[in-house]
Write a protein that holds these residues in place. Structure first.
Motif, PDB file in Angstrom:
ATOM      1  N   ILE A 166       0.850  -1.199   0.000  1.00 16.33           N
ATOM      2  CA  ILE A 166       0.000   0.000   0.000  1.00 16.33           C
ATOM      3  C   ILE A 166       0.889   1.253   0.000  1.00 16.33           C
ATOM      4  O   ILE A 166       1.803   1.362   0.829  1.00 16.33           O
ATOM      5  CB  ILE A 166      -0.912  -0.002   1.249  1.00 16.33           C
ATOM      6  N   PRO A 167       0.667   2.190  -0.913  1.00 19.52           N
ATOM      7  CA  PRO A 167       1.454   3.432  -0.930  1.00 19.52           C
ATOM      8  C   PRO A 167       1.047   4.349   0.230  1.00 19.52           C
ATOM      9  O   PRO A 167       0.187   5.224   0.078  1.00 19.52           O
ATOM     10  CB  PRO A 167       1.103   4.048  -2.293  1.00 19.52           C
ATOM     11  N   VAL A 168       1.682   4.123   1.373  1.00 18.06           N
ATOM     12  CA  VAL A 168       1.272   4.791   2.616  1.00 18.06           C
ATOM     13  C   VAL A 168       1.314   6.316   2.487  1.00 18.06           C
ATOM     14  O   VAL A 168       0.378   7.011   2.905  1.00 18.06           O
ATOM     15  CB  VAL A 168       2.178   4.323   3.781  1.00 18.06           C
ATOM     16  N   LYS A 169       2.399   6.833   1.890  1.00 17.38           N
ATOM     17  CA  LYS A 169       2.543   8.290   1.792  1.00 17.38           C
ATOM     18  C   LYS A 169       1.425   8.904   0.950  1.00 17.38           C
ATOM     19  O   LYS A 169       0.826   9.923   1.335  1.00 17.38           O
ATOM     20  CB  LYS A 169       3.905   8.635   1.184  1.00 17.38           C
ATOM     21  N   LEU A 170       1.125   8.267  -0.198  1.00 15.56           N
ATOM     22  CA  LEU A 170       0.078   8.788  -1.080  1.00 15.56           C
ATOM     23  C   LEU A 170      -1.287   8.724  -0.399  1.00 15.56           C
ATOM     24  O   LEU A 170      -2.074   9.677  -0.459  1.00 15.56           O
ATOM     25  CB  LEU A 170       0.058   7.983  -2.386  1.00 15.56           C
ATOM     26  N   VAL A 171      -1.563   7.593   0.253  1.00 15.50           N
ATOM     27  CA  VAL A 171      -2.846   7.437   0.953  1.00 15.50           C
ATOM     28  C   VAL A 171      -2.980   8.480   2.055  1.00 15.50           C
ATOM     29  O   VAL A 171      -4.060   9.073   2.239  1.00 15.50           O
ATOM     30  CB  VAL A 171      -2.962   6.010   1.541  1.00 15.50           C
ATOM     31  N   THR A 172      -1.881   8.740   2.774  1.00 20.52           N
ATOM     32  CA  THR A 172      -1.916   9.731   3.862  1.00 20.52           C
ATOM     33  C   THR A 172      -2.193  11.132   3.320  1.00 20.52           C
ATOM     34  O   THR A 172      -2.991  11.891   3.896  1.00 20.52           O
ATOM     35  CB  THR A 172      -0.574   9.720   4.624  1.00 20.52           C
ATOM     36  N   VAL A 173      -1.549  11.472   2.200  1.00 16.86           N
ATOM     37  CA  VAL A 173      -1.773  12.811   1.608  1.00 16.86           C
ATOM     38  C   VAL A 173      -3.219  12.955   1.139  1.00 16.86           C
ATOM     39  O   VAL A 173      -3.877  13.977   1.399  1.00 16.86           O
ATOM     40  CB  VAL A 173      -0.805  13.034   0.418  1.00 16.86           C
ATOM     41  N   ILE A 174      -3.743  11.917   0.452  1.00 12.48           N
ATOM     42  CA  ILE A 174      -5.130  11.979  -0.025  1.00 12.48           C
ATOM     43  C   ILE A 174      -6.092  12.106   1.162  1.00 12.48           C
ATOM     44  O   ILE A 174      -7.038  12.897   1.131  1.00 12.48           O
ATOM     45  CB  ILE A 174      -5.473  10.724  -0.856  1.00 12.48           C
ATOM     46  N   PHE A 175      -5.827  11.325   2.223  1.00 16.61           N
ATOM     47  CA  PHE A 175      -6.704  11.389   3.395  1.00 16.61           C
ATOM     48  C   PHE A 175      -6.660  12.782   4.036  1.00 16.61           C
ATOM     49  O   PHE A 175      -7.701  13.320   4.453  1.00 16.61           O
ATOM     50  CB  PHE A 175      -6.285  10.335   4.421  1.00 16.61           C
ATOM     51  N   THR A 176      -5.479  13.384   4.104  1.00 14.21           N
ATOM     52  CA  THR A 176      -5.364  14.728   4.695  1.00 14.21           C
ATOM     53  C   THR A 176      -6.152  15.744   3.881  1.00 14.21           C
ATOM     54  O   THR A 176      -6.825  16.623   4.438  1.00 14.21           O
ATOM     55  CB  THR A 176      -3.878  15.149   4.773  1.00 14.21           C
TER      56      THR A 176
END
Length: 277
Positions: A166-176
């Protein structure tokens, strides 16, 4: 009791309010479980600065609040990735910036409309804002459902999420960014000063009775809709600010849930002790 629905502004308030009630706890569940509640406060203050900027420069305040909050959310993630050891500093810096900017810009706002964004307003939703909020709510809900599995992994164990591909950084940015949009569009009904409370309260009540992540999300949405609908009814008939009424409904429900849970545990312990005797 239903006479209020003969007014278009009340119909708009309920449509927008229920939509917001559905998306706030979806985001709020992840925010609470990842212990990022302060980020909600930071983005709500930045949204208030965006509202003030919109009113000063003649731009739709919800639109400007969304732009401000999204930029701020990206700045938070940028600073957090640059200094991961002191990541929480980024949220504190952005929150301070938001409070300062909102205070300065509010001095140039001549419209009384600014106060309606502090604690929400039933009558202030115009047709453009209604369709803007509906459109953005659908996008936020769709993205949450699309990222449901990834957010579940990232919430509980980032390292396992990376190993699972899972692309953690990308998912975190989208969630933010989704958090920023949710807070911004909620400011019209709930108010920027109390919107972060609405991210936490339904989740806090749900966690008292739910036994899994999925049930926590579902119960949070149901409780959130209950808070908003009850709050809107009470604010209309008692002439109260909708944001404050919705939040107080949530607080009283949380207190009642904790009392009932404590009472049931005491009875369970008493029955167990009698059984051992």
């Amino acid at each position: 009791m239903l006479e209020m629905f003969k007014y278009d502004f009340m119909v708009n308030a309920f449509i927008v309010g229920i939509l917001i009630a559905a998306i706030i706890p979806c985001i709020g569940t992840v925010v609470v479980l990842r212990r990022l509640s302060i980020m909600g406060d930071a983005l709500s203050h930045i949204s208030l600065a965006g509202v003030a900027a919109g009113l000063v420069f003649g731009i739709n305040p919800i639109l400007s609040a969304v732009v401000f909050a999204v930029i701020a959310s990206l700045c938070i993630e940028k600073i957090r990735s640059a200094i991961p050891k002191y990541g929480e500093i980024s949220t504190a810096v952005i929150m301070s910036f938001g409070i300062g900017l909102a205070a300065i810009l509010s001095g140039f706002v001549t419209s009384g409309n600014f106060n309606s964004f502090l604690f929400g307003s039933l009558m202030a939703i115009n047709p453009f804002e209604k369709y803007l909020i509906i459109g953005l709510s659908v996008v936020v809900l769709a993205m949450f459902l699309l990222l449901y599995r990834a957010l579940f992994y990232v919430t509980f164990d980032e390292e396992s999420a990376r190993l699972a591909g899972i692309p953690v950084k990308l998912v975190t940015v989208i969630f933010t960014v989704l958090t920023a949009v949710t807070i911004s569009i909620s400011s019209r009904v709930v108010g920027t000063l109390v919107v972060s409370s609405m991210m936490v309260l339904p989740v806090a009540v749900s966690m008292q009775i739910a036994k899994s992540y999925k049930k926590t999300v579902v119960f949070s949405v149901l409780f959130s809709v209950f808070f908003v609908v009850t709050g809107l009814f009470l604010s209309y008939y008692l002439d109260l600010k909708p944001g404050g009424t919705i939040v107080m409904t949530g607080v009283l429900t949380l207190v009642a849930t904790l009392l009932v849970k404590s009472f049931k545990e005491r009875i369970k312990r008493a029955v167990k002790i009698r059984g051992e005797d």
